[in-house]
Design an enzyme around this catalytic site. Sequence first.
Site, PDB file in Angstrom:
ATOM      1  N   CYS A   1       0.817  -1.218   0.000  1.00  0.00           N
ATOM      2  CA  CYS A   1       0.000   0.000   0.000  1.00  0.00           C
ATOM      3  C   CYS A   1       0.849   1.266   0.000  1.00  0.00           C
ATOM      4  CB  CYS A   1      -0.917   0.001   1.218  1.00  0.00           C
ATOM      5  SG  CYS A   1      -2.051  -1.388   1.168  1.00  0.00           S
ATOM      6  N   ASP A   2       2.163   1.118   0.006  1.00  0.00           N
ATOM      7  CA  ASP A   2       3.055   2.273   0.062  1.00  0.00           C
ATOM      8  C   ASP A   2       3.206   2.901  -1.326  1.00  0.00           C
ATOM      9  OD1 ASP A   2       5.114   4.057   0.349  1.00  0.00           O
ATOM     10  OD2 ASP A   2       6.341   2.732   1.569  1.00  0.00           O
TER      11      ASP A   2
END
EC number: 4.1.1.17
Length: 391
Positions: free
Chosen positions: A321-322
């Site tokens: 999710c980065d």
Amino acid sequence: MKARSFPSVASIIERLNPSYPVFIVWPEVLREKARLFVEHFSGDVLYAVKCNPHPFVLKALSEGGITSYDTASLPEIAAVRELLPDADCYFNHPVKGRGAIDSAADVYGITDFVVDHEVEIDKIEEIAGRDVTVAVRFETDGKGAVYNLSSKFGAPPEEAVRLLKIVHERGMRAGLTFHVGSQCLDPDAYRSALKRAVEIMEKADVPLQFLDIGGGFPAPYAGVHVDLEAMLADIAAAVKELGITLPLLCEPGRALVADGCSLLLQVHLRKGDAIYVNEGIYGCLSEVNIGNFVMPARAFGKGGRALTGAPKAFRVFGPTCDSLDVMDGPFLVPDDIEEGDWIEVGLMGAYSLALATGFNGFVTDTVLRVDGRPHWLEEAMPLAEAETLSA
Ligand code: PLP
């Protein structure tokens, strides 16, 4: 006993249909690279285990003739000795915890260490005694390397001279070592480091067991021409010209293993010029952005669909999710690639699996062996190639 055969990449996709990435080891290629170094380097070749400590990799390299290992930690020593009980391990991290020195000497019988500071000599003497070989690492200029390792380790030349004298005065055996930096593309890097080694040896004037020229040999990422045989011949010529008669060691990592592994990943979504795939910078692709490496790749259409598009450098988002988990064109794939298609990325053996973190629950833990030679070695290094699976 019947020789074991491993499945092809296409059958891995067809039979396993994994939705997590698969790390592929090509033992034949690793054996070949090991043989090349052993034949063309006139000294002992130590594999730098940090580069890829997977047992399939260690096993293939040992089958190719590697018997000595550059290790930096107790787990690396354990991994080597577990698989290869007779292997020679050198503990070549210049900064070691006291407990690690103790266990290395006591449990594993290690007698070769590296230092770049006097305190490390004190530690080794106190814990492992004097019946050891202590190699002093000196700094290089790091010119032409993607990673300048001398920004972290290596004594300046005058200090290296002083350290060699201390090692000798204390009754320990001495050695000398350097590292030109990883993925070193400067053809003169080894020659200038060897010149510096000669100056240090002359000034120190103590008996030495060996000169270890480290790693740094490059891998042929796109745009990089690598001729390892020519590099090793040039090093041999420099050694001769400089009158170096000491036994030599080298510690290649990347150049030994980059070619011998690939990574099979899957497209989970296409958004215009971007693809979202199941592997990224927190997995096996962490080096891509640092070195701006471009890898050879081939794509497999889902369910046997033929991919016919022109090669395209997509923006590639990793699975976490980065928002940092993104790469600009790490490989080229056909521009008609879609969700569900597979990409095999080549030249993935070095600093890939070893650096994968498992962040966000995305773990690369399926490692399989494949027989034969990978596509980017069989053909003239195609940057992108589409493959149609049999239905
Ligand atoms: N030797 C030492 C002491 C290292 O630190 C490294 C890499 O960090 C290597 C060898 C292997 O270097 P390369 O993978 O560039 O050949």
